[in-house]
Motif scaffolding. Structure first.
Motif, PDB file in Angstrom:
ATOM      1  N   ASP A  32       0.848  -1.183   0.000  1.00 26.71           N
ATOM      2  CA  ASP A  32       0.000   0.000   0.000  1.00 26.71           C
ATOM      3  C   ASP A  32       0.894   1.247   0.000  1.00 26.71           C
ATOM      4  O   ASP A  32       2.061   1.189   0.407  1.00 26.71           O
ATOM      5  CB  ASP A  32      -0.911   0.017   1.228  1.00 26.71           C
ATOM      6  CG  ASP A  32      -1.824  -1.203   1.263  1.00 26.71           C
ATOM      7  OD1 ASP A  32      -2.490  -1.468   0.251  1.00 26.71           O
ATOM      8  OD2 ASP A  32      -1.845  -1.895   2.304  1.00 26.71           O
ATOM      9  N   HIS A  33       0.326   2.379  -0.442  1.00 28.34           N
ATOM     10  CA  HIS A  33       1.150   3.561  -0.678  1.00 28.34           C
ATOM     11  C   HIS A  33       0.564   4.830  -0.062  1.00 28.34           C
ATOM     12  O   HIS A  33      -0.648   5.044  -0.111  1.00 28.34           O
ATOM     13  CB  HIS A  33       1.316   3.789  -2.185  1.00 28.34           C
ATOM     14  CG  HIS A  33       2.006   2.655  -2.878  1.00 28.34           C
ATOM     15  ND1 HIS A  33       1.334   1.511  -3.274  1.00 28.34           N
ATOM     16  CD2 HIS A  33       3.300   2.486  -3.236  1.00 28.34           C
ATOM     17  CE1 HIS A  33       2.194   0.679  -3.849  1.00 28.34           C
ATOM     18  NE2 HIS A  33       3.394   1.254  -3.847  1.00 28.34           N
ATOM     19  N   LEU A  34       1.459   5.647   0.475  1.00 30.52           N
ATOM     20  CA  LEU A  34       1.122   7.003   0.900  1.00 30.52           C
ATOM     21  C   LEU A  34       1.940   7.950   0.038  1.00 30.52           C
ATOM     22  O   LEU A  34       3.168   7.804  -0.059  1.00 30.52           O
ATOM     23  CB  LEU A  34       1.462   7.227   2.376  1.00 30.52           C
ATOM     24  CG  LEU A  34       1.259   8.679   2.807  1.00 30.52           C
ATOM     25  CD1 LEU A  34      -0.150   8.905   3.312  1.00 30.52           C
ATOM     26  CD2 LEU A  34       2.285   9.096   3.853  1.00 30.52           C
ATOM     27  N   ARG A 104       7.309  12.364 -14.943  1.00 29.77           N
ATOM     28  CA  ARG A 104       7.166  10.918 -15.129  1.00 29.77           C
ATOM     29  C   ARG A 104       5.706  10.483 -14.955  1.00 29.77           C
ATOM     30  O   ARG A 104       4.914  11.162 -14.317  1.00 29.77           O
ATOM     31  CB  ARG A 104       8.026  10.161 -14.117  1.00 29.77           C
ATOM     32  CG  ARG A 104       9.460  10.668 -13.984  1.00 29.77           C
ATOM     33  CD  ARG A 104      10.302  10.377 -15.210  1.00 29.77           C
ATOM     34  NE  ARG A 104      11.635  10.925 -15.119  1.00 29.77           N
ATOM     35  CZ  ARG A 104      12.756  10.229 -15.301  1.00 29.77           C
ATOM     36  NH1 ARG A 104      12.693   8.928 -15.573  1.00 29.77           N
ATOM     37  NH2 ARG A 104      13.939  10.809 -15.229  1.00 29.77           N
ATOM     38  N   ILE A 105       5.397   9.322 -15.505  1.00 34.00           N
ATOM     39  CA  ILE A 105       4.077   8.725 -15.326  1.00 34.00           C
ATOM     40  C   ILE A 105       4.281   7.328 -14.766  1.00 34.00           C
ATOM     41  O   ILE A 105       4.907   6.467 -15.397  1.00 34.00           O
ATOM     42  CB  ILE A 105       3.294   8.688 -16.650  1.00 34.00           C
ATOM     43  CG1 ILE A 105       3.028  10.120 -17.134  1.00 34.00           C
ATOM     44  CG2 ILE A 105       1.972   7.929 -16.468  1.00 34.00           C
ATOM     45  CD1 ILE A 105       2.387  10.212 -18.502  1.00 34.00           C
ATOM     46  N   TYR A 106       3.790   7.127 -13.553  1.00 32.77           N
ATOM     47  CA  TYR A 106       3.957   5.871 -12.832  1.00 32.77           C
ATOM     48  C   TYR A 106       2.645   5.096 -12.814  1.00 32.77           C
ATOM     49  O   TYR A 106       1.573   5.696 -12.739  1.00 32.77           O
ATOM     50  CB  TYR A 106       4.388   6.140 -11.386  1.00 32.77           C
ATOM     51  CG  TYR A 106       5.707   6.861 -11.265  1.00 32.77           C
ATOM     52  CD1 TYR A 106       6.902   6.159 -11.177  1.00 32.77           C
ATOM     53  CD2 TYR A 106       5.754   8.259 -11.223  1.00 32.77           C
ATOM     54  CE1 TYR A 106       8.116   6.814 -11.067  1.00 32.77           C
ATOM     55  CE2 TYR A 106       6.967   8.925 -11.117  1.00 32.77           C
ATOM     56  CZ  TYR A 106       8.145   8.205 -11.041  1.00 32.77           C
ATOM     57  OH  TYR A 106       9.348   8.854 -10.930  1.00 32.77           O
ATOM     58  N   LYS A 107       2.755   3.782 -12.836  1.00 33.01           N
ATOM     59  CA  LYS A 107       1.582   2.929 -12.648  1.00 33.01           C
ATOM     60  C   LYS A 107       1.683   2.320 -11.257  1.00 33.01           C
ATOM     61  O   LYS A 107       2.578   1.512 -10.979  1.00 33.01           O
ATOM     62  CB  LYS A 107       1.494   1.836 -13.708  1.00 33.01           C
ATOM     63  CG  LYS A 107       0.145   1.112 -13.681  1.00 33.01           C
ATOM     64  CD  LYS A 107      -0.055   0.253 -14.916  1.00 33.01           C
ATOM     65  CE  LYS A 107      -1.464  -0.332 -14.942  1.00 33.01           C
ATOM     66  NZ  LYS A 107      -1.686  -1.166 -16.145  1.00 33.01           N
ATOM     67  N   ILE A 108       0.782   2.720 -10.383  1.00 30.70           N
ATOM     68  CA  ILE A 108       0.791   2.290  -8.991  1.00 30.70           C
ATOM     69  C   ILE A 108      -0.577   1.704  -8.668  1.00 30.70           C
ATOM     70  O   ILE A 108      -1.597   2.383  -8.807  1.00 30.70           O
ATOM     71  CB  ILE A 108       1.102   3.474  -8.051  1.00 30.70           C
ATOM     72  CG1 ILE A 108       2.455   4.094  -8.419  1.00 30.70           C
ATOM     73  CG2 ILE A 108       1.081   3.030  -6.592  1.00 30.70           C
ATOM     74  CD1 ILE A 108       2.714   5.428  -7.756  1.00 30.70           C
ATOM     75  N   PHE A 113      -0.226   7.792 -12.533  1.00 34.72           N
ATOM     76  CA  PHE A 113       0.055   9.035 -11.816  1.00 34.72           C
ATOM     77  C   PHE A 113       1.073   9.851 -12.596  1.00 34.72           C
ATOM     78  O   PHE A 113       2.198   9.386 -12.824  1.00 34.72           O
ATOM     79  CB  PHE A 113       0.615   8.748 -10.426  1.00 34.72           C
ATOM     80  CG  PHE A 113      -0.369   8.146  -9.460  1.00 34.72           C
ATOM     81  CD1 PHE A 113      -1.004   8.925  -8.510  1.00 34.72           C
ATOM     82  CD2 PHE A 113      -0.660   6.784  -9.516  1.00 34.72           C
ATOM     83  CE1 PHE A 113      -1.910   8.372  -7.619  1.00 34.72           C
ATOM     84  CE2 PHE A 113      -1.569   6.217  -8.631  1.00 34.72           C
ATOM     85  CZ  PHE A 113      -2.197   7.014  -7.683  1.00 34.72           C
ATOM     86  N   PHE A 114       0.694  11.057 -12.985  1.00 34.05           N
ATOM     87  CA  PHE A 114       1.638  12.001 -13.564  1.00 34.05           C
ATOM     88  C   PHE A 114       2.179  12.857 -12.426  1.00 34.05           C
ATOM     89  O   PHE A 114       1.401  13.434 -11.663  1.00 34.05           O
ATOM     90  CB  PHE A 114       0.960  12.888 -14.609  1.00 34.05           C
ATOM     91  CG  PHE A 114       1.838  14.020 -15.090  1.00 34.05           C
ATOM     92  CD1 PHE A 114       2.914  13.781 -15.919  1.00 34.05           C
ATOM     93  CD2 PHE A 114       1.577  15.333 -14.694  1.00 34.05           C
ATOM     94  CE1 PHE A 114       3.732  14.824 -16.355  1.00 34.05           C
ATOM     95  CE2 PHE A 114       2.370  16.379 -15.128  1.00 34.05           C
ATOM     96  CZ  PHE A 114       3.447  16.132 -15.959  1.00 34.05           C
ATOM     97  N   THR A 115       3.495  12.927 -12.299  1.00 33.07           N
ATOM     98  CA  THR A 115       4.103  13.633 -11.176  1.00 33.07           C
ATOM     99  C   THR A 115       5.003  14.755 -11.672  1.00 33.07           C
ATOM    100  O   THR A 115       5.760  14.584 -12.633  1.00 33.07           O
ATOM    101  CB  THR A 115       4.919  12.673 -10.289  1.00 33.07           C
ATOM    102  OG1 THR A 115       5.982  12.087 -11.059  1.00 33.07           O
ATOM    103  CG2 THR A 115       4.031  11.562  -9.747  1.00 33.07           C
TER     104      THR A 115
END
Length: 224
Positions: A32-34, A104-108, A113-115
């Motif tokens: 899980d992520h915060l 960057r664009i992450y897959k979580i 997520f674009f950051t």
């Protein structure tokens, strides 16, 4: 589970992540992520206190992710080892603590997520370059170009956007006294071109749902 919160300014505002104020963590795991919307503050001077809080986060039942704000030591941050996470590069701060890089664009957890971190410090005239202020708080052209390229390759379709500062039109609604610059204008461009579910940002030390999709976070911890 994925949760979003605002600036932690280690050690000043990290206490919001205590189990008392964030009880949901008791049922979380490292899967899980915060996500922290900038001004993490845990990459600063390598002090004993800083190391204590990094260890404290390492022992949490979740993985900590953050975009950079304007109050980070970029000399140290940008020299940290790179690892792969969510299909992109991240800086590794410690076990289960990672910096999500600009553009960057992450897959979580099956969400994209674009950051894009960074912001202009409104108090920089009171700070000393290389000690508590760094020019790299503002993006460079390479980072802007990478962001545009990655958004184009994703057909400007993103689930969530995570930044530190807000797009200019949103900033005008909640903090019009803040500086307008190439970053706020760029984020306006992203906002107009991109289809997204929610955009979370920190920086202003406010908890405000500015629009249905654009949300300022500070003390609040929001579950997606």
């Amino acid at each position: 589970m994925i949760f979003i919160t605002g600036d932690t300014h280690i050690p000043i505002d990290i206490h919001k992540l205590s189990s008392k104020r964030f009880p949901q963590q008791k049922s979380m795991t490292k899967d899980d992520h915060l996500i922290i919307c900038g001004d993490f503050g845990g990459v600063w001077d390598g002090s004993r206190e800083e190391k204590y809080w990094i260890k404290w986060l390492e022992n949490k039942n979740f993985t900590t992710l953050f975009v950079d704000g304007n109050h980070e030591n970029f000399d140290i941050l940008n020299d940290l080892p790179l690892e792969d996470l969510g299909g992109e590069k991240v800086h590794r701060i410690g076990d289960g603590i990672y910096h999500l890089m600009r553009g960057r664009i992450y897959k979580i957890e099956d969400q994209t997520f674009f950051t894009f971190g960074g912001a202009s410090s409104h108090d920089k005239k009171f700070r000393t370059e290389g000690k508590n202020w760094w020019r790299a708080e503002m993006p460079n052209l390479k980072e802007f170009d990478l962001a545009r390229k990655n958004l184009y390759e994703h057909d400007f379709q993103i689930d969530y956007v995570i930044t530190h500062t807000a797009p200019e039109t949103i900033q005008d609604m909640i903090a019009s006294e803040y500086e307008k610059n190439e970053l706020t204008k760029f984020l306006d461009e992203v906002r107009m071109q991109t289809c997204y579910k929610k955009w979370f940002f920190g920086h202003y030390h406010k908890d405000i749902r500015v629009t249905e999709k654009d949300i300022a976070v500070f003390d609040s911890i929001i579950e997606l």
